[in-house]
Motif scaffolding. Structure first.
Motif, PDB file in Angstrom:
ATOM      1  N   GLU A 186     -17.231 -16.059   3.123  1.00 12.37           N
ATOM      2  CA  GLU A 186     -17.420 -15.192   4.302  1.00 12.37           C
ATOM      3  C   GLU A 186     -16.089 -14.734   4.875  1.00 12.37           C
ATOM      4  OE1 GLU A 186     -19.769 -17.310   7.223  1.00 12.37           O
ATOM      5  OE2 GLU A 186     -21.371 -17.543   5.735  1.00 12.37           O
ATOM      6  N   LYS A 187     -15.150 -15.679   4.983  1.00 11.96           N
ATOM      7  CA  LYS A 187     -13.826 -15.344   5.541  1.00 11.96           C
ATOM      8  C   LYS A 187     -13.120 -14.324   4.658  1.00 11.96           C
ATOM      9  CE  LYS A 187     -13.132 -18.072   9.163  1.00 11.96           C
ATOM     10  NZ  LYS A 187     -12.709 -17.588  10.472  1.00 11.96           N
ATOM     11  N   ALA A 188     -13.170 -14.538   3.354  1.00 12.19           N
ATOM     12  CA  ALA A 188     -12.514 -13.605   2.427  1.00 12.19           C
ATOM     13  C   ALA A 188     -13.102 -12.206   2.601  1.00 12.19           C
ATOM     14  CB  ALA A 188     -12.682 -14.082   0.990  1.00 12.19           C
ATOM     15  N   ALA A 189     -14.423 -12.140   2.712  1.00 11.75           N
ATOM     16  CA  ALA A 189     -15.071 -10.833   2.849  1.00 11.75           C
ATOM     17  C   ALA A 189     -14.675 -10.178   4.165  1.00 11.75           C
ATOM     18  CB  ALA A 189     -16.585 -10.996   2.762  1.00 11.75           C
ATOM     19  N   SER A 190     -14.597 -10.966   5.247  1.00 14.85           N
ATOM     20  CA  SER A 190     -14.283 -10.326   6.523  1.00 14.85           C
ATOM     21  C   SER A 190     -12.812  -9.911   6.592  1.00 14.85           C
ATOM     22  CB  SER A 190     -14.736 -11.169   7.715  1.00 14.85           C
ATOM     23  OG  SER A 190     -13.945 -12.293   7.846  1.00 14.85           O
ATOM     24  N   ILE A 191     -11.912 -10.732   6.047  1.00 14.94           N
ATOM     25  CA  ILE A 191     -10.492 -10.334   6.044  1.00 14.94           C
ATOM     26  C   ILE A 191     -10.302  -9.093   5.156  1.00 14.94           C
ATOM     27  CG2 ILE A 191      -8.100 -11.003   5.509  1.00 14.94           C
ATOM     28  CD1 ILE A 191      -9.022 -13.953   6.008  1.00 14.94           C
ATOM     29  N   ALA A 192     -10.978  -9.087   4.006  1.00  8.27           N
ATOM     30  CA  ALA A 192     -10.865  -7.928   3.101  1.00  8.27           C
ATOM     31  C   ALA A 192     -11.367  -6.656   3.798  1.00  8.27           C
ATOM     32  CB  ALA A 192     -11.653  -8.175   1.814  1.00  8.27           C
ATOM     33  N   ALA A 193     -12.459  -6.781   4.560  1.00 12.94           N
ATOM     34  CA  ALA A 193     -12.999  -5.607   5.248  1.00 12.94           C
ATOM     35  C   ALA A 193     -12.023  -5.093   6.307  1.00 12.94           C
ATOM     36  CB  ALA A 193     -14.346  -5.953   5.881  1.00 12.94           C
ATOM     37  N   ILE A 194     -11.410  -6.032   7.045  1.00 12.37           N
ATOM     38  CA  ILE A 194     -10.440  -5.631   8.083  1.00 12.37           C
ATOM     39  C   ILE A 194      -9.222  -4.969   7.427  1.00 12.37           C
ATOM     40  CG2 ILE A 194      -8.824  -6.475   9.842  1.00 12.37           C
ATOM     41  CD1 ILE A 194     -10.923  -8.769  10.326  1.00 12.37           C
ATOM     42  N   MET A 195      -8.759  -5.611   6.338  1.00  8.69           N
ATOM     43  CA  MET A 195      -7.583  -5.087   5.629  1.00  8.69           C
ATOM     44  C   MET A 195      -7.868  -3.683   5.090  1.00  8.69           C
ATOM     45  SD  MET A 195      -5.636  -7.213   2.688  1.00  8.69           S
ATOM     46  CE  MET A 195      -5.072  -8.676   3.488  1.00  8.69           C
ATOM     47  N   GLU A 196      -9.045  -3.537   4.527  1.00 11.51           N
ATOM     48  CA  GLU A 196      -9.411  -2.235   3.961  1.00 11.51           C
ATOM     49  C   GLU A 196      -9.454  -1.174   5.060  1.00 11.51           C
ATOM     50  OE1 GLU A 196     -12.998  -2.191   1.561  1.00 11.51           O
ATOM     51  OE2 GLU A 196     -12.974  -0.012   1.548  1.00 11.51           O
ATOM     52  N   ASN A 208       0.818  -1.210   0.000  1.00  8.19           N
ATOM     53  CA  ASN A 208       0.000   0.000   0.000  1.00  8.19           C
ATOM     54  C   ASN A 208       0.860   1.271   0.000  1.00  8.19           C
ATOM     55  OD1 ASN A 208      -2.668   1.364   0.433  1.00  8.19           O
ATOM     56  ND2 ASN A 208      -1.685   1.975   2.330  1.00  8.19           N
ATOM     57  N   GLU A 209       2.100   1.118   0.472  1.00  5.63           N
ATOM     58  CA  GLU A 209       2.993   2.276   0.443  1.00  5.63           C
ATOM     59  C   GLU A 209       3.490   2.546  -0.983  1.00  5.63           C
ATOM     60  OE1 GLU A 209       5.632   1.130   3.584  1.00  5.63           O
ATOM     61  OE2 GLU A 209       4.149   1.765   5.086  1.00  5.63           O
ATOM     62  N   GLN A 210       3.481   1.489  -1.799  1.00  6.63           N
ATOM     63  CA  GLN A 210       3.911   1.675  -3.195  1.00  6.63           C
ATOM     64  C   GLN A 210       2.758   2.077  -4.098  1.00  6.63           C
ATOM     65  OE1 GLN A 210       6.612  -1.709  -4.354  1.00  6.63           O
ATOM     66  NE2 GLN A 210       5.921  -2.395  -2.355  1.00  6.63           N
ATOM     67  N   VAL A 211       1.561   1.536  -3.813  1.00  7.52           N
ATOM     68  CA  VAL A 211       0.380   1.905  -4.581  1.00  7.52           C
ATOM     69  C   VAL A 211      -0.801   1.930  -3.615  1.00  7.52           C
ATOM     70  CG1 VAL A 211       0.102  -0.502  -5.361  1.00  7.52           C
ATOM     71  CG2 VAL A 211      -1.152   1.272  -6.491  1.00  7.52           C
ATOM     72  N   PRO A 212      -1.313   3.122  -3.319  1.00 12.18           N
ATOM     73  CA  PRO A 212      -2.390   3.200  -2.342  1.00 12.18           C
ATOM     74  C   PRO A 212      -3.601   2.360  -2.766  1.00 12.18           C
ATOM     75  CG  PRO A 212      -1.548   5.377  -2.863  1.00 12.18           C
ATOM     76  CD  PRO A 212      -0.929   4.428  -3.847  1.00 12.18           C
ATOM     77  N   PHE A 213      -3.990   1.404  -1.921  1.00 13.74           N
ATOM     78  CA  PHE A 213      -5.151   0.563  -2.211  1.00 13.74           C
ATOM     79  C   PHE A 213      -6.421   1.380  -1.993  1.00 13.74           C
ATOM     80  CE2 PHE A 213      -3.359  -3.953  -1.206  1.00 13.74           C
ATOM     81  CZ  PHE A 213      -2.321  -3.734  -2.074  1.00 13.74           C
ATOM     82  N   THR A 214      -7.365   1.203  -2.896  1.00 14.42           N
ATOM     83  CA  THR A 214      -8.629   1.941  -2.799  1.00 14.42           C
ATOM     84  C   THR A 214      -9.784   0.964  -2.547  1.00 14.42           C
ATOM     85  OG1 THR A 214      -9.095   1.703  -5.146  1.00 14.42           O
ATOM     86  CG2 THR A 214      -7.804   3.636  -4.485  1.00 14.42           C
ATOM     87  N   LYS A 215     -10.920   1.562  -2.243  1.00 14.87           N
ATOM     88  CA  LYS A 215     -12.148   0.772  -2.076  1.00 14.87           C
ATOM     89  C   LYS A 215     -12.433  -0.054  -3.329  1.00 14.87           C
ATOM     90  CE  LYS A 215     -16.734   1.501  -0.144  1.00 14.87           C
ATOM     91  NZ  LYS A 215     -16.324   0.614   0.937  1.00 14.87           N
ATOM     92  N   GLU A 216     -12.180   0.538  -4.493  1.00  8.98           N
ATOM     93  CA  GLU A 216     -12.432  -0.150  -5.766  1.00  8.98           C
ATOM     94  C   GLU A 216     -11.531  -1.380  -5.912  1.00  8.98           C
ATOM     95  OE1 GLU A 216     -12.191   3.309  -5.501  1.00  8.98           O
ATOM     96  OE2 GLU A 216     -14.383   3.313  -5.575  1.00  8.98           O
ATOM     97  N   HIS A 217     -10.284  -1.261  -5.452  1.00  6.50           N
ATOM     98  CA  HIS A 217      -9.378  -2.414  -5.515  1.00  6.50           C
ATOM     99  C   HIS A 217      -9.937  -3.563  -4.675  1.00  6.50           C
ATOM    100  CE1 HIS A 217      -5.900   0.598  -6.343  1.00  6.50           C
ATOM    101  NE2 HIS A 217      -6.334   0.088  -7.466  1.00  6.50           N
ATOM    102  N   PHE A 218     -10.358  -3.231  -3.459  1.00  2.00           N
ATOM    103  CA  PHE A 218     -10.883  -4.285  -2.583  1.00  2.00           C
ATOM    104  C   PHE A 218     -12.170  -4.884  -3.140  1.00  2.00           C
ATOM    105  CE2 PHE A 218      -7.956  -2.439   0.470  1.00  2.00           C
ATOM    106  CZ  PHE A 218      -7.413  -3.590   0.999  1.00  2.00           C
ATOM    107  N   GLN A 219     -13.032  -4.017  -3.670  1.00  6.69           N
ATOM    108  CA  GLN A 219     -14.296  -4.516  -4.246  1.00  6.69           C
ATOM    109  C   GLN A 219     -14.020  -5.470  -5.393  1.00  6.69           C
ATOM    110  OE1 GLN A 219     -16.385  -0.865  -5.103  1.00  6.69           O
ATOM    111  NE2 GLN A 219     -17.511  -0.935  -3.182  1.00  6.69           N
TER     112      GLN A 219
END
Ligand code: HEM
Length: 129
Positions: free
Chosen positions: A108-118, A73-84
């Motif tokens: 479900e796990k993927a969605a919850s980890i993605a939400a935490i990461m985001e 994320n320091e090299q390319v800022p992750f956005t909401k669109e990336h996570f979606q």
């Protein structure tokens, strides 16, 4: 009829299919191809272990996904669109190949980890770093 995720071989098929889509994706593909320049021979077995642990509690994965993504994320800022898009490709892959309890759990796990990461890395507040 589709089957549930039953074995390591199924996990490998899921991961391979997912990254085939990721590599060609117009929203997140460049992060893997051009920024991280992923070595797929090394990355894929790590991901088999990661998802096998989530689905079958094998304890094989050793690593810290959060710090890997904070660094990226320091090299390319992750956005909401990336996570979606990441989640859309992941969920689409699981639905395309499998059906059942394990398939539901992994989505479900993927969605919850993605939400935490985001929240941790892509949020304007950047909490709990
Ligand atoms: C915007 C969404 C995401 C992007 C662009 C992204 C991108 C990446 C990239 C480029 C790598 C490095 C690969 C390498 O150099 O070997 C990586 C590693 C990894 N990603 Fe993601 N990722 C995203 C979301 C997620 C999510 C939601 C999860 C989990 C549910 C996840 C799990 C992992 C894991 C386990 C690794 C390996 C970490 C290690 O080396 O131990 N990623 N990701």
């Amino acid at each position: 009829m589709k089957q549930d995720i039953k074995s390591r071989a199924d996990v490998e098929r899921m991961v391979n299919t997912f990254y085939d889509k990721v590599k060609q994706d117009d929203v997140i593909g460049f992060i893997f191809n051009d920024i991280a320049k992923v070595n797929w021979e090394k990355h894929l077995p790590v991901m088999y272990d990661f998802w096998e642990n989530i689905i079958f509690l094998t304890n094989k994965y050793v690593g810290n996904p959060m710090s890997v993504h904070i660094h990226l994320n320091e090299q390319v800022p992750f956005t909401k669109e990336h996570f979606q898009r990441w989640l859309l490709l992941f969920t689409g892959t699981v639905d395309e190949l499998f059906e059942g309890k394990k398939a539901d759990i992994v989505k479900e796990k993927a969605a919850s980890i993605a939400a935490i990461m985001e929240t941790k890395i892509a949020s304007p507040f950047k909490i709990m770093r």
